[in-house]
Write an enzyme that holds these catalytic residues in place. Structure first.
Site, PDB file in Angstrom:
ATOM      1  N   HIS A  94       0.833  -1.211   0.000  1.00  0.00           N
ATOM      2  CA  HIS A  94       0.000   0.000   0.000  1.00  0.00           C
ATOM      3  C   HIS A  94       0.863   1.254   0.000  1.00  0.00           C
ATOM      4  O   HIS A  94       2.045   1.234   0.356  1.00  0.00           O
ATOM      5  CB  HIS A  94      -0.926   0.018   1.226  1.00  0.00           C
ATOM      6  CG  HIS A  94      -0.257   0.533   2.466  1.00  0.00           C
ATOM      7  ND1 HIS A  94      -0.391   1.830   2.896  1.00  0.00           N
ATOM      8  CD2 HIS A  94       0.567  -0.064   3.361  1.00  0.00           C
ATOM      9  CE1 HIS A  94       0.317   2.003   4.012  1.00  0.00           C
ATOM     10  NE2 HIS A  94       0.901   0.863   4.316  1.00  0.00           N
ATOM     11  N   CYS A  95       0.231   2.362  -0.413  1.00  0.00           N
ATOM     12  CA  CYS A  95       0.850   3.689  -0.274  1.00  0.00           C
ATOM     13  C   CYS A  95      -0.186   4.589   0.394  1.00  0.00           C
ATOM     14  O   CYS A  95      -0.890   4.136   1.301  1.00  0.00           O
ATOM     15  CB  CYS A  95       1.334   4.217  -1.622  1.00  0.00           C
ATOM     16  SG  CYS A  95       0.076   4.281  -2.919  1.00  0.00           S
ATOM     17  N   THR A  96      -0.296   5.847  -0.003  1.00  0.00           N
ATOM     18  CA  THR A  96      -1.246   6.742   0.653  1.00  0.00           C
ATOM     19  C   THR A  96      -2.627   6.673   0.011  1.00  0.00           C
ATOM     20  O   THR A  96      -3.629   6.527   0.696  1.00  0.00           O
ATOM     21  CB  THR A  96      -0.715   8.192   0.630  1.00  0.00           C
ATOM     22  OG1 THR A  96       0.452   8.263   1.448  1.00  0.00           O
ATOM     23  CG2 THR A  96      -1.748   9.174   1.174  1.00  0.00           C
ATOM     24  N   THR A 144       1.254   2.082  -5.480  1.00  0.00           N
ATOM     25  CA  THR A 144       0.571   0.795  -5.397  1.00  0.00           C
ATOM     26  C   THR A 144       0.091   0.341  -6.766  1.00  0.00           C
ATOM     27  O   THR A 144       0.132  -0.851  -7.088  1.00  0.00           O
ATOM     28  CB  THR A 144      -0.614   0.900  -4.420  1.00  0.00           C
ATOM     29  OG1 THR A 144      -0.109   1.179  -3.106  1.00  0.00           O
ATOM     30  CG2 THR A 144      -1.437  -0.380  -4.383  1.00  0.00           C
TER      31      THR A 144
END
Length: 373
Positions: A267-269, A275
């Site tokens: 995951h990222c933000t 992602t």
């Protein structure tokens, strides 16, 4: 590289800054471009799994809409279970022809329902709604459930992708633990991790895989929609060729090669850029057709639609057109990544080998781990 990385980090900074919580919508699996009726029939005849398209989508009332196409198959029986490894064939929940859409009702509330499609000839296929329906993380979804060009399928319930995890509830965390999520790859910068610390299931190992290789994401400074689009295109290219990005994605794919029956999440933000390329690289390595990879990438627009709209609504009208390209995913962004692969490595296979360090045995093991059929 400094200028390109600055463009990348500023684009991702804005995406993170404008993220708001909202429920997501579901997306059905998309077939590959080779799946014309004639080509699909020939592939199905050669391969053990006859399904050329299959999906399960949970509706707002709790029912499920199942759709499948299996050329050469006359009859499909559907069984349901909450554990994809132990779906009992006691009582079918649906039966229909080789190509059909059915509605399944009356299932009890559960963390997740899996549906085994059993054809009258060939191997069965397990599908599930791709979304986990987490209101606190609307872009949290299964990375599997797609068909490869050679007729195999990416296993569901093994690899997940998401955006920010900092707002997961205790109930969400318990659900993810029961679903077997045991390893989490955080693609964000240290500053992002500090400002929005991950909440992960008990016992899950967290691996820092900073795609940007920077301490923070920087600041946003473009002033036109065209400039914002170019920032995202440059960002996608950097996610292919930057040393930090190659190291981060190598870490993720290496873990999947060596996976020991545990669920993996990256995951990222926002769950759409860093992602998005992680998912595109994984699916392409597994042999999923480009059109299907693009459909998975663009699905973030659907899952994030409500929070993107809420974010834009907070801005003055004059700023909305400038910000919107940074909240979107668009075909030209993903195409820029694949173009960068071609320019820097000559082919995707060379990108996997020389860019991400995966040899032939790694790729075989990766496909053995994640493909069925």
């Amino acid at each position: 590289m400094t200028t390109t990385r600055t463009r990348l980090t500023t684009a991702l900074a804005l995406t993170g800054a404008l993220t708001l919580g909202s429920p997501a919508l579901a997306l059905a699996a998309a077939p590959g471009p080779q799946d014309t009726p004639a080509a699909a029939s020939r592939t199905a005849a050669r391969h053990a799994v006859p399904f050329t398209a299959a999906s399960a989508v949970q509706q707002a009332d709790g029912s499920f809409t199942l759709t499948w196409t299996a050329p050469g198959t006359r009859h499909v029986t559907v069984y349901a279970g909450t554990d994809q490894e132990d779906i009992r064939h006691r009582r079918p929940v649906a039966e229909a022809a080789g190509s059909a859409t059915v509605t399944v009702t009356g299932l009890a509330a559960a963390d997740r329902w899996f549906f085994e499609l059993v054809p009258d000839r060939g191997e069965s296929l397990v599908v599930a709604d791709r979304s986990l329906h987490l209101a606190s993380a609307p872009n949290f979804r299964d990375a599997g459930g797609y068909r490869t060009a050679d007729g195999r399928w990416v296993r569901m319930g093994v690899v997940y992708r998401s955006g920010d995890l900092s707002r997961l509830t205790d109930a969400d965390l318990a659900k993810l633990r029961r679903l077997g999520v045991r390893q989490v790859f955080d693609l964000r910068t240290p500053a992002e991790r500090t400002s929005a610390p991950d909440r992960v299931p008990a016992g899950a190992a967290v691996v820092d895989a900073n795609v940007l290789g920077a301490a923070d994401t920087g600041a946003f400074n473009v002033t036109s929609p065209q400039a914002a689009v170019q920032v995202m295109i440059d960002a996608e290219r950097t996610m292919v060729s930057a040393d930090s990005a190659k190291a981060a994605y190598r870490t993720v794919l290496d873990s999947l090669v060596e996976r020991d029956d545990q669920g993996v999440l990256f995951h990222c933000t926002a769950g759409k850029d860093r992602t998005g390329w992680a998912s595109a690289a994984l699916l392409t390595a597994l042999g999923v057709p480009r059109a299907t990879v693009e459909a998975d990438y663009l699905a973030s627009n659907t899952y994030r639609a409500a929070e993107n709209a809420a974010a834009l609504a907070q801005l003055p009208p004059a700023h909305q057109a400038v910000y919107k390209p940074l909240l979107d995913v668009r075909p030209e962004y993903l195409n820029a990544g694949f173009d960068e692969v071609q320019q820097k490595f000559g082919s995707f296979d060379n990108y996997l080998r020389s860019g991400l360090g995966l040899d032939s045995r790694d790729l075989r093991d990766l496909r053995s781990q994640l493909l069925v059929g």
